[in-house]
Design a protein around this motif. Structure first.
Motif, PDB file in Angstrom:
ATOM      1  N   GLY A   1      -1.332  -3.469   0.742  1.00 46.53           N
ATOM      2  CA  GLY A   1      -1.366  -3.603   2.141  1.00 46.53           C
ATOM      3  C   GLY A   1      -1.102  -5.171   2.439  1.00 46.53           C
ATOM      4  O   GLY A   1      -1.363  -5.521   3.688  1.00 46.53           O
TER       5      GLY A   1
ATOM      6  N   ASP B   1       1.927  -3.006  -2.419  1.00 42.80           N
ATOM      7  CA  ASP B   1       2.400  -1.799  -2.445  1.00 42.80           C
ATOM      8  C   ASP B   1       3.137  -1.326  -1.077  1.00 42.80           C
ATOM      9  O   ASP B   1       3.775  -0.459  -1.017  1.00 42.80           O
ATOM     10  CB  ASP B   1       1.227  -0.929  -2.867  1.00 42.80           C
ATOM     11  CG  ASP B   1       0.095  -0.676  -1.800  1.00 42.80           C
ATOM     12  OD1 ASP B   1      -0.100  -1.725  -1.220  1.00 42.80           O
ATOM     13  OD2 ASP B   1      -0.575   0.353  -1.885  1.00 42.80           O
TER      14      ASP B   1
ATOM     15  N   TYR C   1      -5.940   4.669  -6.978  1.00 42.64           N
ATOM     16  CA  TYR C   1      -5.150   3.641  -7.851  1.00 42.64           C
ATOM     17  C   TYR C   1      -5.403   3.802  -9.403  1.00 42.64           C
ATOM     18  O   TYR C   1      -4.461   3.869  -9.949  1.00 42.64           O
ATOM     19  CB  TYR C   1      -5.525   2.147  -7.419  1.00 42.64           C
ATOM     20  CG  TYR C   1      -5.256   2.060  -5.946  1.00 42.64           C
ATOM     21  CD1 TYR C   1      -4.201   2.115  -5.426  1.00 42.64           C
ATOM     22  CD2 TYR C   1      -6.608   2.082  -5.192  1.00 42.64           C
ATOM     23  CE1 TYR C   1      -3.948   2.060  -4.025  1.00 42.64           C
ATOM     24  CE2 TYR C   1      -6.503   2.392  -3.633  1.00 42.64           C
ATOM     25  CZ  TYR C   1      -5.162   2.197  -3.211  1.00 42.64           C
ATOM     26  OH  TYR C   1      -4.984   2.357  -1.801  1.00 42.64           O
TER      27      TYR C   1
ATOM     28  N   SER D   1       0.314   4.716  -0.292  1.00 40.08           N
ATOM     29  CA  SER D   1       0.255   3.960  -1.343  1.00 40.08           C
ATOM     30  C   SER D   1       0.370   4.624  -2.787  1.00 40.08           C
ATOM     31  O   SER D   1       0.818   3.972  -3.737  1.00 40.08           O
ATOM     32  CB  SER D   1      -1.740   3.680  -1.443  1.00 40.08           C
ATOM     33  OG  SER D   1      -1.706   2.683  -0.455  1.00 40.08           O
TER      34      SER D   1
HETATM   35 ZN    ZN Z   1      -1.628   0.799  -0.208  1.00 36.73          ZN
END
Ligand code: ZN
Length: 411
Positions: A12, A345, A256, A58
């Motif tokens: 972000g 991202d 992630y 994301s």
């Molecule tokens: Zn993200």
């Protein structure tokens, strides 16, 4: 020429101009010598993680950045959470993210996070569900995650991931009824199953000893389960097979780690890497330097910049950019030997507190890189760089070409 690549993703990171800081973005207002060094010694550009005008989640954004078309490979979020907390999911498993929540007698949600319950209470309640919630014809498994979160895995025949969430996404609203999102028999059956799990979980959790104790202590009871993010797990070609690179992930947040595991990266757990504001950035960069000994592609993720964007706190975002920059100092001398790509991202502008489709800056430094005139790692400056405007899916081919791992197209 080394074939090693470090891919740094600050979640972000991109933003929009903010009036209070002279119409600069947090990146433009930060002191960030390491990031600027990478830009100055590299080729820069801006990147639409998925496509211009698409606000990326994301997970799909990361898939694209790793070279996997999200429209082909993204099948819901639950599987990433499951893989992220280390669950051994099997092909065909239907996975969901779940929250322990507090509801009243009419199933109105009082607190979606049951006072951010966690620790032993959370673990005991998920174990209780795992032991007591049984539905004939399917196997159900419940796993605790971070704080109030967990994962539900449904194993069985004739299931679908195209079902809606039971999570109303706000307090003061009732638990939702799960609905099929297409006309298939599988989606209808799965929706009925999820609704039954929702009711059975309420019944089991309401009677739990842990909740009786919490009530007597004046704490919120975790008497309900909110179910969301239905997702199918199917194995996909691994990074190693596709690119011939041994890859690893250094990240704090389970999502992630999960995306990385999904594409076949090893996950390196780093003490102090939490995916929060307090995460130990230096420990992560340190782990990255060590990983260079045994891996060809190292994906290094920082989550905190996104959290600051979602909190609408640009001062905090600036402070975090500067802290990450300080930690990145340990790898900037590697641009002589390795390729370092620095990007995000998606943008999470502080003004809107959510993801936007604004493209993110990207800089790639390393030996053999055609260095351009850009000297600062910022949204607007990078847009004038030698990479121009690329899409997330372009990134891996560009990186592979820089390290000479691509093949000639045509004669
Ligand atoms: Zn993200």
């Amino acid at each position: 020429m080394s074939a090693k690549i470090i891919l740094v993703v600050c979640d972000g990171l991109g933003d929009r101009p903010i009036k209070d800081i002279g119409f600069r973005t947090p990146l433009e207002a930060s002191r960030k010598p390491s990031m600027d060094f990478i830009a100055a010694n590299g080729v820069c550009g801006i990147m639409d993680p998925i496509a211009p005008g698409v606000r990326p989640g994301s997970a799909p954004a990361h898939l694209a950045i790793f070279g996997y078309n999200p429209y082909e490979y993204y099948k819901g979020r639950g599987v990433f959470e499951a893989l992220g907390i280390g669950i051994d999911v099997k092909p065909g498993d239907l996975t969901f993210r779940v929250n322990l929540a507090t509801v009243d007698d009419n199933l109105m949600v009082i607190d979606r996070r049951a006072g951010r319950i966690g620790g032993d209470d959370s673990r005991i309640l998920f174990q209780l569900l795992d032991e007591e919630l049984r539905i004939p014809g399917v196997e159900l498994r419940f796993y605790p995650g971070v704080e109030h979160r967990g994962v539900l895995v449904i194993r069985g025949e004739g299931l679908s991931w195209l079902v809606s969430d039971t999570d109303p996404e706000r307090d003061g609203a009732p638990i939702l009824v799960c609905k099929p999102l297409d006309g298939s028999v599988e989606a209808k059956r799965t929706a009925e199953l999820v609704n039954r799990i929702s009711m059975d979980a309420y019944r089991i959790l309401s009677k739990a000893e842990v909740n009786r104790r919490r009530f007597s202590e004046g704490k919120l009871q975790a008497n309900a389960l909110l179910i969301r993010g239905a997702s199918f797990y199917e194995p996909i070609p691994r990074v190693t097979e596709r690119y011939g690179l041994k890859a690893c992930c250094i990240a704090g947040g389970p999502l992630y780690k999960g995306v990385a595991r999904y594409v076949g990266m090893d996950v390196i757990d780093v003490k102090g890497a939490t995916g929060t504001y307090e995460s130990d950035f230096k420990a992560k960069v340190d782990a990255c330097v060590k990983a260079l000994e045994s891996y060809d592609l190292i994906y290094l993720h920082f989550k905190a910049t996104d959290l600051a964007g979602e909190d609408g706190n640009y001062r905090r975002k600036i402070e975090l950019i500067e802290r990450i920059d300080d930690a990145l100092y340990m790898i900037i001398d590697k641009v002589e030997d390795y390729v370092i790509a620095l990007t995000a991202d998606h943008s999470t502008p502080c003004s809107i507190r959510t993801h936007s489709a604004d493209p993110v800056p990207i800089a790639i430094a390393g030996p053999d890189v055609r260095v351009d005139d850009i000297g600062r790692f910022e949204e607007r400056v990078c847009s004038k760089g030698g990479l121009g405007r690329i899409r997330g899916l372009d990134l891996m081919p560009i990186l592979l070409d820089i390290v000479n791992l691509t093949h000639k197209y045509g004669a």
